[in-house]
Motif scaffolding. Structure first.
Motif, PDB file in Angstrom:
ATOM      1  N   GLN A   1      25.023 -51.842 -94.001  1.00  0.00           N
ATOM      2  CA  GLN A   1      25.020 -50.807 -95.030  1.00  0.00           C
ATOM      3  C   GLN A   1      23.693 -50.070 -94.962  1.00  0.00           C
ATOM      4  N   VAL A   2      23.739 -48.736 -94.951  1.00  0.00           N
ATOM      5  CA  VAL A   2      22.520 -47.940 -94.990  1.00  0.00           C
ATOM      6  C   VAL A   2      21.992 -47.942 -96.416  1.00  0.00           C
ATOM      7  N   THR A   3      20.736 -48.336 -96.578  1.00  0.00           N
ATOM      8  CA  THR A   3      20.133 -48.366 -97.917  1.00  0.00           C
ATOM      9  C   THR A   3      19.161 -47.211 -98.137  1.00  0.00           C
ATOM     10  N   ALA A   4      18.620 -46.662 -97.049  1.00  0.00           N
ATOM     11  CA  ALA A   4      17.704 -45.520 -97.156  1.00  0.00           C
ATOM     12  C   ALA A   4      17.600 -44.867 -95.785  1.00  0.00           C
ATOM     13  N   ALA A   5      17.305 -43.564 -95.783  1.00  0.00           N
ATOM     14  CA  ALA A   5      17.136 -42.858 -94.514  1.00  0.00           C
ATOM     15  C   ALA A   5      16.219 -41.664 -94.727  1.00  0.00           C
ATOM     16  N   GLY A   6      15.341 -41.441 -93.758  1.00  0.00           N
ATOM     17  CA  GLY A   6      14.485 -40.265 -93.765  1.00  0.00           C
ATOM     18  C   GLY A   6      14.614 -39.552 -92.429  1.00  0.00           C
ATOM     19  N   LEU A   7      14.994 -38.280 -92.465  1.00  0.00           N
ATOM     20  CA  LEU A   7      15.167 -37.481 -91.257  1.00  0.00           C
ATOM     21  C   LEU A   7      14.172 -36.328 -91.279  1.00  0.00           C
ATOM     22  N   SER A   8      13.689 -35.943 -90.098  1.00  0.00           N
ATOM     23  CA  SER A   8      12.715 -34.852 -90.036  1.00  0.00           C
ATOM     24  C   SER A   8      12.850 -34.112 -88.713  1.00  0.00           C
TER      25      SER A   8
ATOM     26  N   SER B   1      19.463 -39.279 -96.955  1.00  0.00           N
ATOM     27  CA  SER B   1      18.217 -38.582 -96.591  1.00  0.00           C
ATOM     28  C   SER B   1      18.089 -37.231 -97.278  1.00  0.00           C
ATOM     29  N   GLY B   2      19.215 -36.667 -97.716  1.00  0.00           N
ATOM     30  CA  GLY B   2      19.193 -35.327 -98.297  1.00  0.00           C
ATOM     31  C   GLY B   2      18.903 -34.250 -97.280  1.00  0.00           C
ATOM     32  N   TRP B   3      19.019 -34.604 -96.013  1.00  0.00           N
ATOM     33  CA  TRP B   3      18.651 -33.666 -94.932  1.00  0.00           C
ATOM     34  C   TRP B   3      19.396 -32.347 -95.029  1.00  0.00           C
ATOM     35  N   GLU B   4      20.704 -32.414 -95.195  1.00  0.00           N
ATOM     36  CA  GLU B   4      21.483 -31.179 -95.185  1.00  0.00           C
ATOM     37  C   GLU B   4      21.306 -30.372 -96.475  1.00  0.00           C
ATOM     38  N   ASP B   5      20.895 -31.020 -97.537  1.00  0.00           N
ATOM     39  CA  ASP B   5      20.639 -30.297 -98.788  1.00  0.00           C
ATOM     40  C   ASP B   5      19.426 -29.387 -98.667  1.00  0.00           C
ATOM     41  N   ASN B   6      18.527 -29.722 -97.744  1.00  0.00           N
ATOM     42  CA  ASN B   6      17.257 -28.999 -97.631  1.00  0.00           C
ATOM     43  C   ASN B   6      17.251 -27.988 -96.483  1.00  0.00           C
ATOM     44  N   GLN B   7      18.375 -27.840 -95.798  1.00  0.00           N
ATOM     45  CA  GLN B   7      18.414 -26.927 -94.660  1.00  0.00           C
ATOM     46  C   GLN B   7      18.920 -25.547 -95.049  1.00  0.00           C
TER      47      GLN B   7
END
Length: 335
Positions: free
Chosen positions: A203-210, A329-335
């Motif tokens: 299970q993914v518990t956290a993710a940070g993408l950059s 990660s919210g990655w796509e929310d910030n693009q």
């Protein structure tokens, strides 16, 4: 003796050569009899290299004009689902490069549609690499006891300009420049799938993408935290923009147990503890070997009527991890 399967290959790009080498190893059991690709040049090159007599510009024409038993989809992921549906309409068995569809929702819908109509296997070759198969065997034998934690590391400078000004990973696979879902969806999907094979449900518990490379559409770095069913903490630490690292991709894995540890460091796999071991691998041989084993598994499972190790239900579990990486990660929310 059963006649060899008649296979149509859809897609004649870079990766298709590895597929065709694998099929050639199985010539007594299966043969690629046709290739379809929008590029006449690509299709002709692969056909000439592997002695295939029929080439087509599109899959529809190939399926309409060729007697086939199965198709191997090595086309861009954006059209995987439509190609699976096309083959399903003909009742053909399908081996489809990862992922089955562009996202979990579409893949789930596709799997449900074709479930009772055809045999479908996702091509997840990373888990078929020899060092990961051997590591899995050591884990099944409980050579390191209960797993406590694990980390998989992939650091490469493949997206950074080399001395010649070229970015090696993009020269090899130019389409990656424009993928909005890049590192996780295109590369780390392999590693997440392999970790599932090694460690069980995750299970993914956290993710940070950059992203460091401004001319890319998607992410080039990721830190992913996961939890195994038995409670072990798992980390994926990856970047394709890592200064000071080679452009080639080299996996490094550490799995710590309460009675030992397993380490993969490029070509060297070691086990420490009460039952130590060591294996060394030729990485180039293992790269092609993973395709050979994947395609052999597909053919033998079809022949014997046995389950696929990477059937759609299994692939959906990996796609859920991919989806959770982007969501958390919210990655796509910030693009």
């Amino acid at each position: 003796m059963n006649k060899p399967l008649r296979v149509g290959l859809i897609g004649a790009g870079m990766v298709s050569r590895h597929h065709l080498i694998a099929w050639a190893e199985l010539k007594d059991h299966a043969r690629v009899v046709a290739v379809a690709d929008p590029s006449d040049e690509n299709a002709a090159r692969r056909a000439g290299e592997f002695g295939i007599t029929k080439t087509f510009r599109d899959a529809e024409t190939m399926l309409a004009e060729t007697e086939l038993d199965a198709v191997d989809i090595a086309a861009p992921r954006a059209i995987h689902a439509s190609l699976v549906r096309l083959a399903a309409a003909k009742g053909l068995a399908v081996l489809c490069q990862k992922p089955l569809a562009v996202n979990l929702k579409e893949a789930t819908k596709l799997a449900a549609e074709v479930k009772d109509r055809i045999r479908l296997m996702a091509h997840k070759n990373w888990r078929f690499r020899g060092y990961y198969r051997d590591a899995a065997s050591w884990l099944r034998d409980r050579r390191i006891g209960n797993i406590k934690q694990a980390q998989l590391t992939l650091l490469t400078s493949g997206f950074l300009p080399g001395a010649d000004g070229l970015r090696p990973a993009l020269e090899r696979q130019p389409f990656m420049r424009h993928e909005k879902r890049l590192l996780v969806a295109e590369v780390l999907i392999h590693h997440l799938d392999t970790l599932r094979m090694l460690l069980g449900p995750l299970q993914v518990t956290a993710a940070g993408l950059s992203r460091s490379c401004a001319d890319l559409a998607g992410e080039d770095s990721a830190v992913i935290q996961l939890k195994a069913q038995g409670g072990a903490n798992v980390t994926v630490f990856a970047s394709f923009a890592a200064n000071g690292f080679p452009a080639v991709q080299i996996d490094r894995l550490d799995v710590l147990g309460d009675r030992g540890s397993i380490r993969l460091d490029g070509p060297l796999l070691t086990c420490s503890g009460d039952n130590p071991g060591e294996q060394r691998y030729d990485l180039a041989v293992e790269y092609q070997g993973s395709y050979n084993r994947t395609i052999a598994h597909f053919v033998h499972a079809l022949r014997d009527g046995t389950p696929f190790g990477t059937a759609p239900a299994d692939n959906l579990e990996t796609l859920k991890l991919v989806e959770d990486c982007y969501r958390l990660s919210g990655w796509e929310d910030n693009q």
